[in-house]
Design a protein around this motif. Structure first.
Motif, PDB file in Angstrom:
ATOM      1  N   HIS A 351       0.838  -1.194   0.000  1.00 52.67           N
ATOM      2  CA  HIS A 351       0.000   0.000   0.000  1.00 52.67           C
ATOM      3  C   HIS A 351       0.878   1.251   0.000  1.00 52.67           C
ATOM      4  N   SER A 354       2.890   1.522  -3.573  1.00 55.13           N
ATOM      5  CA  SER A 354       2.222   1.627  -4.871  1.00 55.13           C
ATOM      6  C   SER A 354       2.420   3.035  -5.432  1.00 55.13           C
ATOM      7  N   CYS A 358      -1.908   3.358 -11.886  1.00 57.15           N
ATOM      8  CA  CYS A 358      -3.073   2.651 -12.408  1.00 57.15           C
ATOM      9  C   CYS A 358      -4.016   2.248 -11.284  1.00 57.15           C
ATOM     10  N   SER A 359      -5.291   2.296 -11.594  1.00 62.59           N
ATOM     11  CA  SER A 359      -6.291   2.231 -10.538  1.00 62.59           C
ATOM     12  C   SER A 359      -6.339   0.925  -9.740  1.00 62.59           C
ATOM     13  N   PRO A 360      -6.208  -0.258 -10.361  1.00 62.53           N
ATOM     14  CA  PRO A 360      -6.350  -1.460  -9.531  1.00 62.53           C
ATOM     15  C   PRO A 360      -5.344  -1.508  -8.391  1.00 62.53           C
ATOM     16  N   ARG A 362      -3.438   1.130  -7.187  1.00 63.37           N
ATOM     17  CA  ARG A 362      -3.535   2.305  -6.313  1.00 63.37           C
ATOM     18  C   ARG A 362      -4.618   2.113  -5.263  1.00 63.37           C
ATOM     19  N   GLU A 363      -5.794   1.710  -5.701  1.00 71.08           N
ATOM     20  CA  GLU A 363      -6.916   1.597  -4.776  1.00 71.08           C
ATOM     21  C   GLU A 363      -6.933   0.238  -4.086  1.00 71.08           C
ATOM     22  N   GLY A 364      -6.582  -0.811  -4.843  1.00 70.80           N
ATOM     23  CA  GLY A 364      -6.685  -2.167  -4.308  1.00 70.80           C
ATOM     24  C   GLY A 364      -5.730  -2.436  -3.165  1.00 70.80           C
ATOM     25  N   GLY A 366      -4.506  -0.381  -0.999  1.00 72.84           N
ATOM     26  CA  GLY A 366      -4.981   0.297   0.208  1.00 72.84           C
ATOM     27  C   GLY A 366      -6.181  -0.415   0.814  1.00 72.84           C
ATOM     28  N   TRP A 367      -7.045  -0.872  -0.049  1.00 76.43           N
ATOM     29  CA  TRP A 367      -8.256  -1.559   0.396  1.00 76.43           C
ATOM     30  C   TRP A 367      -7.896  -2.859   1.130  1.00 76.43           C
ATOM     31  N   LYS A 370      -6.588  -2.136   4.552  1.00 72.80           N
ATOM     32  CA  LYS A 370      -7.627  -1.729   5.493  1.00 72.80           C
ATOM     33  C   LYS A 370      -8.427  -2.930   5.989  1.00 72.80           C
ATOM     34  N   ILE A 391     -10.593  -9.126  -4.269  1.00 76.27           N
ATOM     35  CA  ILE A 391      -9.808  -7.932  -4.609  1.00 76.27           C
ATOM     36  C   ILE A 391      -8.492  -8.332  -5.254  1.00 76.27           C
ATOM     37  N   LYS A 394      -8.837  -9.206  -8.786  1.00 76.23           N
ATOM     38  CA  LYS A 394      -9.084  -8.083  -9.683  1.00 76.23           C
ATOM     39  C   LYS A 394      -7.821  -7.266  -9.932  1.00 76.23           C
ATOM     40  N   ILE A 395      -6.854  -7.382  -9.043  1.00 75.90           N
ATOM     41  CA  ILE A 395      -5.602  -6.644  -9.237  1.00 75.90           C
ATOM     42  C   ILE A 395      -4.656  -7.435 -10.130  1.00 75.90           C
TER      43      ILE A 395
END
Lengths: 447, 326
Positions: A351, A354, A358-360, A362-364, A366-367, A370, A391, A394-395
């Protein structure tokens, strides 16, 4: 005792200095290459040796070198990736700080083979003291005529620079490294074009790991065939392994590829068994991003064969029951380790590292962190475990660079092999939190 | 020339064309959605991963399928290539994932967002997303920043497509904003809140796919679907002067570039046209604007007497992909 190529003279006092290194056969490969060989012949030897990239991916080095585009009138670069940032990996630091000249020698020989007249060593910021050691070694090499104009009276000239990075994990990805070296934000480039076509400053570039470049020295000295004879199958030669975790003798070991994992963990020559006589629980065999394997699967493969320290054997069974040799960051965990906590540590790292392009990823990343934090805090649910699995799926494979995969694989493997621990944690968080997971490491500090 | 088949439809395109451009030439049915790619901006694309497609056959020469999904905006076609977009379950899954990731930290404040109605993220989540969220974590938040007199940056809504950075790099004389920080802390920002001040800075509003960069002169004036778009032009010494005026009653509420069916402006316009000429008398009116996208404003209810135009084909020339990222 296994054969040693890179660390053969590690025990020699003062091997860090030029004089001692030279007295023990140093810079012979440069002499041999420049005086008696053509650049193509050096590339041919490396191809014959079967040397594979030691940074993690294990791509055949000779093949990588032969992909290098050679347009007329365009500079070519060799860049050494010394941005060793994979958690659990510290072999390059050891090699560079103990025997810096082997890297310089390898850089000169390799640059000669590739026809590069300017080469760079990109080293992470945290290794600042190592960079100073390298700078000193380079100055010595210049003073003794191994670098600069007309090396050994030939028409080959080479300048070698050390560049210290800011210490970002992502800058170990070769195109992010090149961006950083150019002075830009260290974001991975979108490929193609690959660095072999358009790399540093848009010119053809080869990026190799420290250990890979150092291995060129024995390959040129003894010939590619001699190197290929060491090791097993397509995993030729020796490999530096950074052993850490719950073992009696953590450190960097040079192994001949093909020794059994069991031997490596339990023999006195290497790790010397598990700390405090505890039981082995799991191993991360090649740096934090490769899949974690439980004790039974790391000692023997799913087919019941002994697992060996080689690219092929560790990967046997795919990701379902296998893992990867990776960078050789061998992390051993004993029975007191909590896999969920361990995974949270890894997830926090990815996290933090990164790049955010790219979105997967960057967001994945961190998710995932958490959710793991939530589970550790005792608020997790069984759905959270399924969500984690979703998740990571999807990454994986959907990102620009391999950092996404690197973040996804540990999560996938931890759930695949240790799902029961996650479920236990969710069902009985307080019971688990009472166990002292750090017991064994505390002993290590006080001992 | 290269023959490429996308979702069963074959087209012949010039070498160097990307899969996305080829798909757009075939038509909107097979064209993958995009959030960061912008055909008028060099080196854009590759970041958002919404346009991922499956290459089930690499080429005539090497028919092996590609092992991973590829970003169609940055992958060039090969002769004989076969691509699956809507036909591929893997793609549908991955795209759903991307939408979820993009919405993870998005505030979903559409009811108060000026972009609502012409927002690409709205369209994308409507078509490919899920009705429910699976996260209950606090979302990442930033303070609103005024960057200059005309543009407001609402970083909470940003999806980090890098388009505005590339606009500043490629069509203005100096870039004073960029991406700072890393990972999910990344933000678009000017250095120490410097104003973005040059003649073409307003274009960052047009290229922004979400409501992160909005027009302060239009702020909270009207929902976009209550305004009527009209093509107009004027003699301008800085730009082509070809714009769309957005009317509510007699008033021009805002001026934007002319966006094509893919939501990209045909030509970038200058700040004088965009922010300072808002009287009907400043403009020569051409007629109602046909909106080709699928947003709520594409209902074209004001346009019922007009004959439908033929679908225009995107004739964008392929970009030479250059080294480096920006």
């Amino acid at each position: 005792m296994g054969k040693k190529l890179l660390l053969a003279n590690d025990h020699v006092p003062g091997i860090q200095s030029y004089e001692v290194y030279r007295k023990h056969g140093g810079y012979a490969s440069v002499e041999k290459a420049i005086k008696t060989m053509k650049p193509e012949e050096v590339v041919e030897e490396v191809k014959k040796s079967g040397l594979r990239g030691r940074g993690g991916a294990g791509f055949p080095t000779g093949m990588k070198w032969s992909f290098l585009a050679k347009p007329e009138g365009v500079a070519r670069y060799l860049v050494c990736n010394a941005d060793e940032s994979e958690p659990g990996t510290f072999k390059d630091r050891y090699l560079m700080s103990r025997i810096p000249h082997i890297l310089i020698e390898g850089m000169i020989t390799s640059s000669f083979a590739l026809g590069a007249n300017t080469s760079y060593i990109y080293i992470r910021g945290e290794y600042y003291y190592v960079a100073q050691i390298l700078e000193k070694a380079i100055a010595e090499a210049y003073a003794n005529g191994w670098l600069g104009k007309n090396i050994l009276g030939s028409d080959y000239s080479l300048d070698l620079y050390v560049q210290v990075g800011g210490g970002a994990y992502i800058c170990g990805e070769e195109t992010a490294l090149l961006e950083s070296l150019e002075g830009k934000r260290g974001n991975p480039r979108i490929k193609p074009p690959f660095p072999a076509i358009a790399g540093l400053y848009g010119c053809p570039t080869v990026v190799n790991n420290v250990e890979t470049i150092a291995a060129v020295v024995p390959i040129v000295n003894d010939g590619g065939d001699a190197y290929a004879a060491i090791g097993i199958g397509k995993s030729s030669g020796t490999k530096l392994i950074s052993a850490s975790g719950h073992i009696n003798k953590p450190g960097v070991y040079e192994i001949e590829m093909g020794i059994t994992v069991e031997d490596f963990i339990y023999s006195d020559e290497y790790c010397g068994g598990i700390l405090n006589g505890k039981k082995l629980k799991a191993v991360v065999a090649g740096g934090s991003s490769v899949p974690v394997l439980p004790a039974d699967l790391i000692i023997t493969t799913a087919n019941g064969e002994k697992r060996l320290m080689s690219y092929e054997s560790l990967a046997d069974g795919g990701f379902a029951t296998g893992t990867m040799l990776g960078s050789g960051g061998f992390i051993v965990m004993d029975e007191t380790t909590n896999i969920v906590e361990n995974l949270h540590t890894f997830a926090r790292f990815y996290h933090h590292e990164s790049c955010g392009q790219c979105s997967p990823c960057r967001e994945g990343t961190g998710w995932m962190e958490k959710i793991l934090h939530k589970i550790l805090d005792g608020h997790g649910t069984l759905e959270d475990v399924d969500l984690l699995w979703e998740i990571q799926r999807k990454i994986e494979g959907n990102t620009i660079c391999p950092l996404g995969d690197a973040a996804a694989w540990p999560v996938a493997s931890a759930i695949r092999h240790f799902r029961h621990e996650f479920e236990e944690f969710v069902k009985n968080p307080n019971g688990i939190k009472k166990v002292k997971h750090y017991e064994s490491t505390q002993n290590l500090v006080t001992a | 020339m290269a023959k490429v088949t996308i979702d069963g439809k074959t087209i012949e395109v010039a070498d160097g064309t990307t899969i996305l451009q080829a798909a757009r030439m075939i038509g909107p049915d097979v064209a993958p959605p995009t959030m960061c790619y912008y055909s008028k901006l060099k080196t854009s694309g590759g970041y958002c991963r919404t346009c991922l497609v499956e290459v089930s056959k690499g080429s005539e020469k090497d028919p092996r399928p590609m092992p991973k999904l590829v970003a169609s905006c940055r992958t060039t076609v090969m002769d004989g290539m076969e691509v699956k977009n809507n036909d591929s379950e893997k793609v549908t899954e991955a795209r759903k994932g991307v939408v979820e990731f993009l919405l993870l930290n998005h505030p979903l404040d559409c009811p108060v967002c000026d972009q609502a109605g012409e927002c690409h993220l709205q369209d994308l989540s409507y078509e490919h997303g899920s009705a429910k969220t699976r996260t209950d974590f606090e979302r990442r938040t930033f303070e609103k920043i005024d960057i200059g007199p005309y543009v407001q940056l609402h970083m909470n809504r940003c999806i980090l497509c890098y388009r505005c950075v590339k606009v500043a790099n490629q069509i203005t004389d100096g870039r004073v904003h960029g991406v700072i920080n890393r990972g999910d802390h990344s933000e678009i920002s000017t250095y120490v809140e410097e104003a973005i001040d040059n003649d073409f800075s307003g274009n960052v509003i047009d290229v922004c796919p979400v409501g992160a960069l909005t027009d302060k002169t239009f702020r909270f004036k009207s929902r976009v679907w209550f305004t009527k778009p009209v093509d107009a032009h004027r003699n301008c010494d800085k730009c082509s002067g070809k714009v769309v005026l957005w009317y509510k009653g007699e008033d021009v509420l805002r001026v934007t570039g002319r966006k094509d069916q893919w939501g990209e402006v045909e030509e970038f316009i200058c700040n004088t046209c965009r922010f300072e000429t808002k009287k009907t008398s400043d403009w020569t009116i051409e007629g109602p604007r046909k909106l080709d996208n699928h947003s709520v404003i594409s209902a074209n209810h004001y346009e019922f007497l007009k004959k439908p135009k033929e679908l225009t084909i995107n004739t964008v020339k392929p970009l030479a992909i250059e080294g480096g990222n920006n």
